[in-house]
Design a protein around this motif. Structure first.
Motif, PDB file in Angstrom:
ATOM      1  N   GLY A  92       2.424  10.729  -9.719  1.00 16.75           N
ATOM      2  CA  GLY A  92       1.613  10.922 -10.915  1.00 16.75           C
ATOM      3  C   GLY A  92       1.549   9.724 -11.843  1.00 16.75           C
ATOM      4  N   VAL A  93       2.014   8.558 -11.401  1.00 16.70           N
ATOM      5  CA  VAL A  93       1.904   7.358 -12.235  1.00 16.70           C
ATOM      6  C   VAL A  93       0.429   7.008 -12.379  1.00 16.70           C
ATOM      7  CG1 VAL A  93       2.459   4.905 -12.408  1.00 16.70           C
ATOM      8  CG2 VAL A  93       4.170   6.530 -11.572  1.00 16.70           C
ATOM      9  N   PHE A  94      -0.002   6.774 -13.605  1.00 17.49           N
ATOM     10  CA  PHE A  94      -1.429   6.565 -13.864  1.00 17.49           C
ATOM     11  C   PHE A  94      -1.905   5.262 -13.243  1.00 17.49           C
ATOM     12  CE2 PHE A  94      -5.165   5.222 -16.197  1.00 17.49           C
ATOM     13  CZ  PHE A  94      -5.916   6.389 -16.241  1.00 17.49           C
ATOM     14  N   MET A  95      -3.005   5.341 -12.492  1.00 18.17           N
ATOM     15  CA  MET A  95      -3.633   4.159 -11.916  1.00 18.17           C
ATOM     16  C   MET A  95      -5.112   4.427 -11.772  1.00 18.17           C
ATOM     17  SD  MET A  95      -2.251   4.420  -7.947  1.00 18.17           S
ATOM     18  CE  MET A  95      -0.532   4.296  -8.431  1.00 18.17           C
ATOM     19  N   GLU A  96      -5.888   3.383 -11.622  1.00 15.94           N
ATOM     20  CA  GLU A  96      -7.333   3.524 -11.492  1.00 15.94           C
ATOM     21  C   GLU A  96      -7.875   2.482 -10.521  1.00 15.94           C
ATOM     22  OE1 GLU A  96      -8.982   2.860 -15.412  1.00 15.94           O
ATOM     23  OE2 GLU A  96      -7.256   1.612 -15.927  1.00 15.94           O
ATOM     24  N   ALA A  97      -8.979   2.837  -9.883  1.00 16.52           N
ATOM     25  CA  ALA A  97      -9.608   1.914  -8.943  1.00 16.52           C
ATOM     26  C   ALA A  97     -10.232   0.746  -9.698  1.00 16.52           C
ATOM     27  CB  ALA A  97     -10.676   2.650  -8.136  1.00 16.52           C
ATOM     28  N   GLY A 152     -16.803   3.729  -6.533  1.00 17.23           N
ATOM     29  CA  GLY A 152     -17.875   4.612  -6.987  1.00 17.23           C
ATOM     30  C   GLY A 152     -19.231   4.220  -6.448  1.00 17.23           C
ATOM     31  N   LYS A 153     -19.344   2.998  -5.940  1.00 13.16           N
ATOM     32  CA  LYS A 153     -20.595   2.505  -5.370  1.00 13.16           C
ATOM     33  C   LYS A 153     -20.453   2.282  -3.866  1.00 13.16           C
ATOM     34  CE  LYS A 153     -23.750  -1.475  -5.733  1.00 13.16           C
ATOM     35  NZ  LYS A 153     -24.005  -2.746  -6.473  1.00 13.16           N
ATOM     36  N   ASP A 154     -19.391   1.614  -3.476  1.00 13.45           N
ATOM     37  CA  ASP A 154     -19.187   1.263  -2.071  1.00 13.45           C
ATOM     38  C   ASP A 154     -18.130   2.131  -1.394  1.00 13.45           C
ATOM     39  OD1 ASP A 154     -21.021  -0.917  -2.276  1.00 13.45           O
ATOM     40  OD2 ASP A 154     -19.479  -2.016  -3.343  1.00 13.45           O
ATOM     41  N   TYR A 155     -17.356   2.817  -2.165  1.00 11.36           N
ATOM     42  CA  TYR A 155     -16.335   3.734  -1.660  1.00 11.36           C
ATOM     43  C   TYR A 155     -15.967   4.644  -2.829  1.00 11.36           C
ATOM     44  CZ  TYR A 155     -13.567   0.040  -3.858  1.00 11.36           C
ATOM     45  OH  TYR A 155     -13.090  -0.897  -4.742  1.00 11.36           O
ATOM     46  N   PRO A 156     -15.296   5.763  -2.587  1.00  9.50           N
ATOM     47  CA  PRO A 156     -14.986   6.688  -3.679  1.00  9.50           C
ATOM     48  C   PRO A 156     -14.173   6.025  -4.785  1.00  9.50           C
ATOM     49  CG  PRO A 156     -14.652   7.755  -1.572  1.00  9.50           C
ATOM     50  CD  PRO A 156     -14.898   6.301  -1.270  1.00  9.50           C
ATOM     51  N   ALA A 157     -14.250   6.568  -5.976  1.00  7.53           N
ATOM     52  CA  ALA A 157     -13.564   5.995  -7.131  1.00  7.53           C
ATOM     53  C   ALA A 157     -12.110   6.419  -7.234  1.00  7.53           C
ATOM     54  CB  ALA A 157     -14.303   6.378  -8.413  1.00  7.53           C
ATOM     55  N   ASP A 158     -11.625   7.156  -6.245  1.00  6.26           N
ATOM     56  CA  ASP A 158     -10.205   7.500  -6.209  1.00  6.26           C
ATOM     57  C   ASP A 158      -9.368   6.220  -6.174  1.00  6.26           C
ATOM     58  OD1 ASP A 158      -7.765   7.882  -4.108  1.00  6.26           O
ATOM     59  OD2 ASP A 158      -7.994   9.655  -5.360  1.00  6.26           O
ATOM     60  N   ARG A 167       0.807  -1.211   0.000  1.00  4.58           N
ATOM     61  CA  ARG A 167       0.000   0.000   0.000  1.00  4.58           C
ATOM     62  C   ARG A 167       0.845   1.268   0.000  1.00  4.58           C
ATOM     63  NH1 ARG A 167      -4.154  -2.516   4.553  1.00  4.58           N
ATOM     64  NH2 ARG A 167      -5.573  -3.517   3.075  1.00  4.58           N
ATOM     65  N   ASP A 168       1.957   1.248   0.724  1.00  2.00           N
ATOM     66  CA  ASP A 168       2.816   2.437   0.746  1.00  2.00           C
ATOM     67  C   ASP A 168       3.440   2.688  -0.623  1.00  2.00           C
ATOM     68  OD1 ASP A 168       4.347   0.135   0.947  1.00  2.00           O
ATOM     69  OD2 ASP A 168       5.445   0.758   2.736  1.00  2.00           O
ATOM     70  N   THR A 169       3.761   1.623  -1.343  1.00  2.00           N
ATOM     71  CA  THR A 169       4.312   1.784  -2.701  1.00  2.00           C
ATOM     72  C   THR A 169       3.272   2.400  -3.628  1.00  2.00           C
ATOM     73  OG1 THR A 169       5.740  -0.137  -2.374  1.00  2.00           O
ATOM     74  CG2 THR A 169       5.358   0.565  -4.641  1.00  2.00           C
ATOM     75  N   PHE A 170       2.036   1.938  -3.532  1.00  2.00           N
ATOM     76  CA  PHE A 170       0.968   2.516  -4.354  1.00  2.00           C
ATOM     77  C   PHE A 170       0.788   3.999  -4.049  1.00  2.00           C
ATOM     78  CE2 PHE A 170      -1.090  -1.929  -4.016  1.00  2.00           C
ATOM     79  CZ  PHE A 170      -0.290  -2.415  -5.030  1.00  2.00           C
ATOM     80  N   GLU A 171       0.877   4.354  -2.774  1.00  8.10           N
ATOM     81  CA  GLU A 171       0.701   5.752  -2.388  1.00  8.10           C
ATOM     82  C   GLU A 171       1.802   6.633  -2.979  1.00  8.10           C
ATOM     83  OE1 GLU A 171       0.624   5.236   1.811  1.00  8.10           O
ATOM     84  OE2 GLU A 171      -1.486   4.620   1.863  1.00  8.10           O
ATOM     85  N   VAL A 172       3.044   6.146  -2.959  1.00  9.84           N
ATOM     86  CA  VAL A 172       4.151   6.908  -3.530  1.00  9.84           C
ATOM     87  C   VAL A 172       3.977   7.055  -5.040  1.00  9.84           C
ATOM     88  CG1 VAL A 172       6.630   6.886  -3.992  1.00  9.84           C
ATOM     89  CG2 VAL A 172       5.784   6.359  -1.704  1.00  9.84           C
ATOM     90  N   LEU A 173       3.619   5.980  -5.709  1.00  7.45           N
ATOM     91  CA  LEU A 173       3.407   6.039  -7.157  1.00  7.45           C
ATOM     92  C   LEU A 173       2.306   7.038  -7.511  1.00  7.45           C
ATOM     93  CD1 LEU A 173       3.597   2.224  -7.889  1.00  7.45           C
ATOM     94  CD2 LEU A 173       5.143   3.928  -8.848  1.00  7.45           C
ATOM     95  N   HIS A 174       1.250   7.048  -6.707  1.00 10.83           N
ATOM     96  CA  HIS A 174       0.156   7.995  -6.940  1.00 10.83           C
ATOM     97  C   HIS A 174       0.642   9.427  -6.764  1.00 10.83           C
ATOM     98  CE1 HIS A 174      -3.821   9.964  -6.025  1.00 10.83           C
ATOM     99  NE2 HIS A 174      -4.127   9.266  -7.104  1.00 10.83           N
ATOM    100  N   GLN A 175       1.453   9.664  -5.739  1.00  7.32           N
ATOM    101  CA  GLN A 175       2.004  10.997  -5.512  1.00  7.32           C
ATOM    102  C   GLN A 175       2.885  11.442  -6.681  1.00  7.32           C
ATOM    103  OE1 GLN A 175       4.100  10.676  -1.789  1.00  7.32           O
ATOM    104  NE2 GLN A 175       2.225  10.355  -0.597  1.00  7.32           N
ATOM    105  N   LEU A 178      -6.837   5.216  -4.578  1.00 11.18           N
ATOM    106  CA  LEU A 178      -6.384   4.735  -3.278  1.00 11.18           C
ATOM    107  C   LEU A 178      -7.529   4.499  -2.294  1.00 11.18           C
ATOM    108  CD1 LEU A 178      -3.230   6.997  -2.739  1.00 11.18           C
ATOM    109  CD2 LEU A 178      -3.355   4.719  -3.774  1.00 11.18           C
ATOM    110  N   ALA A 179      -8.754   4.786  -2.708  1.00 13.67           N
ATOM    111  CA  ALA A 179      -9.875   4.674  -1.772  1.00 13.67           C
ATOM    112  C   ALA A 179     -10.147   3.227  -1.377  1.00 13.67           C
ATOM    113  CB  ALA A 179     -11.128   5.304  -2.374  1.00 13.67           C
ATOM    114  N   GLY A 180      -9.880   2.298  -2.274  1.00 19.60           N
ATOM    115  CA  GLY A 180     -10.088   0.890  -1.946  1.00 19.60           C
ATOM    116  C   GLY A 180      -9.188   0.426  -0.818  1.00 19.60           C
ATOM    117  N   ILE A 181      -7.982   0.989  -0.750  1.00 20.27           N
ATOM    118  CA  ILE A 181      -7.061   0.652   0.334  1.00 20.27           C
ATOM    119  C   ILE A 181      -7.636   1.097   1.673  1.00 20.27           C
ATOM    120  CG2 ILE A 181      -4.791   1.176   1.328  1.00 20.27           C
ATOM    121  CD1 ILE A 181      -3.728   1.363  -1.546  1.00 20.27           C
TER     122      ILE A 181
END
Length: 544
Positions: free
Chosen positions: A287-292, A386-392, A277-285, A394-397
């Motif tokens: 600007g590496v493209f990712m989607e929920a 988008g239904k059970d949690y935001p579509a951001d 999860r910390d790696t995903f957060e850094v990648l998101h910061q 990192l929101a699934g984490i």
């Protein structure tokens, strides 16, 4: 060679009967068969009183052209496919790096990273493997410390360390991926070379088990190192150096002593697993493209293995050829949710699988023998961004963390897991007292309580509806004493690090997202196959 498929024989047939059946099916004299190799063996248990073994064989004959012409209308007799693996490129002898001396990097030593590193090494590209956890034998000790002593090592556990999450699982080696190049055969062949049993090459549902996986991982590491690969254990990627949309290097930190370093890198396979999860957060910061993406959450459900064997095999239960029975079930609930079994582990145990302090996560594991008393499976329900949690992305984490933290509290705050008997769950009351006919296998221990404290209402409702349905399909499945242990949240990655046709990140050149953590696989075999594909793409790019 000729491939003969769908050859069915009685469960207790003799070897001579198999040879005779092959000759009879092909309409040839037995002496015309020069050689045969089993490709697949499964069973047809639709009629429990008359279970059959179903085979696929590759057969060498003295005149194969004649037979193929004579049986051209039979879809079960065809030329055997060429399953040999051939790398797309090979580095020139003495290759020591790309134009500025950098070597390919593989982040993560799970099934995806392991096969990616092996393929790169076989092509002469001498990869550097970065693994935040420990080598597999030390990792095993760290994992047992949580199970036996309630002591979590956040960097070395069921999720992190050499071998990846698949090391502490059932070691299942089958998937539903499309595989026109037979890359899964390459994976299984390499596993056998490393010490896996030969039967994984032909069993319809092959598995290895934890103890054998440990020795295999060590053997494959030694092969990679002998080919010029380099491992750096207890090393985490703390940041990515990205300039003008291209990877320049990796910032590293030792998970042992905190020492920091920098590794120039222009080609990196990102295979960190679904819990980094910390790696995903850094990648998101960065600007590496990712989607929920969707995943599933729920519980682990346990039954005595003998109940499952009897339900699936009837009077044939316990037959040594059949082994411990498995199941796969699903139900579409009236609230629109899919409920299904996940990662079913015959003859195994439920294990503590958290990687973060103050959280409880369950998973399933079994050994090669599958000889333990209980069967267990995830019983999970789909959840959607988008239904059970935001579509951001990192929101699934955060959604996972919420329920894992609530499970930690419900279990007593010491990594014991909350559990509930099915009869109480269906009646909407908390469980207490003795466990009854089914004893839970989870360690450090299970606290009987009410699972409604640590799962969403729509998940609880869907499971309540599904249990009686599954009980009609598998007798005793919804027995009142059956134990459910919470929570199962890490069924797959909650995000996808999207890549293009060249297997590179959509907006970051040199970064190759791969495997389950990046959202491109689900299980040991599919992750390993994805590792091969991405390694090939990287090699072609480096050597062009």
């Amino acid at each position: 060679m000729i491939r003969l498929s769908d050859l069915a024989l009685p469960l207790d047939h003799t070897p001579d009967a198999l040879d005779a059946a092959i000759a009879d099916r092909l309409g040839v004299a037995p002496e015309r068969i020069l050689r045969k190799a089993m490709v697949r063996r499964g069973n047809d248990a639709r009629k429990r009183g008359a279970i059959k073994l179903v085979y696929v064989f590759d057969i060498e004959l003295d005149d194969e052209a004649e037979l193929l012409a004579r049986m051209s209308g039979d879809s079960h007799v065809r030329p055997a496919p060429d399953t040999a693996y051939r790398p797309p490129v090979v580095a020139p002898e003495g290759w020591a790096g790309d134009k500025d001396g950098t070597r390919p990097v593989v982040i993560g030593a799970g099934p995806c990273g392991l096969l990616a590193a092996l393929i790169l090494a076989e092509m002469g590209l001498k990869p550097i493997i970065i693994e935040r956890g420990t080598a597999v034998r030390e990792r095993t000790k760290d994992t047992w410390a949580l199970w036996r002593k309630h002591k979590l090592s956040p960097e070395s556990n069921v999720q992190f360390g050499e071998g990846g999450a698949g090391t502490f699982s059932d070691g299942k080696l089958y998937s539903r991926i499309k595989d026109p190049r037979h890359l899964s055969r390459k994976v299984l062949t390499e596993f056998v070379k490393a010490g896996a049993p030969d039967d994984i090459l032909y069993e319809a549902h092959p598995h290895i088990g934890t103890f054998r996986l440990v020795t295999m991982v060590i053997s494959m590491r030694e092969t990679i190192e002998a080919l010029g690969g380099e491992y750096r254990f207890q090393t985490r990627v703390s940041d990515f150096d990205i300039k003008d949309g291209a990877l320049q290097g990796l910032h590293l930190v030792s998970t042992k002593d905190g020492a920091q370093s920098y590794l120039p890198a222009h080609h990196c396979i990102l295979a960190p697993g679904h819990s980094s999860r910390d790696t995903f957060e850094v990648l998101h910061q960065r600007g590496v493209f990712m989607e929920a993406k969707s995943f599933a959450i729920g519980v682990r459900i346990e039954h005595p293995q003998s109940w499952v064997d009897k339900a699936r095999y009837g009077a044939c239960a316990g037959h040594p050829v059949l082994g411990a029975a498995a199941y796969a079930i699903s139900h579409q609930a009236s609230n629109g949710r899919a409920v299904y079994s996940f990662c079913m582990c015959p003859g195994g145990r439920v294990v503590a699988a958290t990687s973060e302090e103050g959280r409880v996560v369950t998973n399933g594991m079994s050994q090669y023998s599958r000889a333990e008393f209980n069967a267990n499976s995830g019983l999970v329900v789909t959840v959607d961004p988008g239904k059970d949690y935001p579509a951001d992305p990192l929101a699934g984490i955060e959604f996972q963390r919420k329920w894992e933290s609530l499970a930690f509290a419900a279990g007593g705050g010491d990594y014991c897991a909350p559990g509930q008997k099915v009869g109480d769950f269906l009646a909407g009351r908390a469980s207490s007292g003795d466990f009854g006919a089914v004893k839970p296998s989870y360690q450090p221990g299970v606290k009987l309580t009410d699972l409604s404290a640590c799962l969403p209402d729509y998940v609880l409702d869907a499971i309540r509806e599904a249990l009686p349905v599954f009980g009609r399909q598998i007798p005793m499945y919804d027995h009142p004493d059956v134990i459910m242990t919470g929570v199962e949240t890490r069924t797959s990655s909650p995000l996808r690090i999207t890549r293009g046709k060249d297997f590179q990140s959509l907006n970051t050149r040199g970064l190759y997202p791969a495997g389950e953590g990046a959202g491109y696989a689900g299980g040991i075999l599919s992750a390993a196959v994805d590792g091969i594909k991405v390694a090939e793409a990287l090699a072609v790019e480096v050597l062009k």
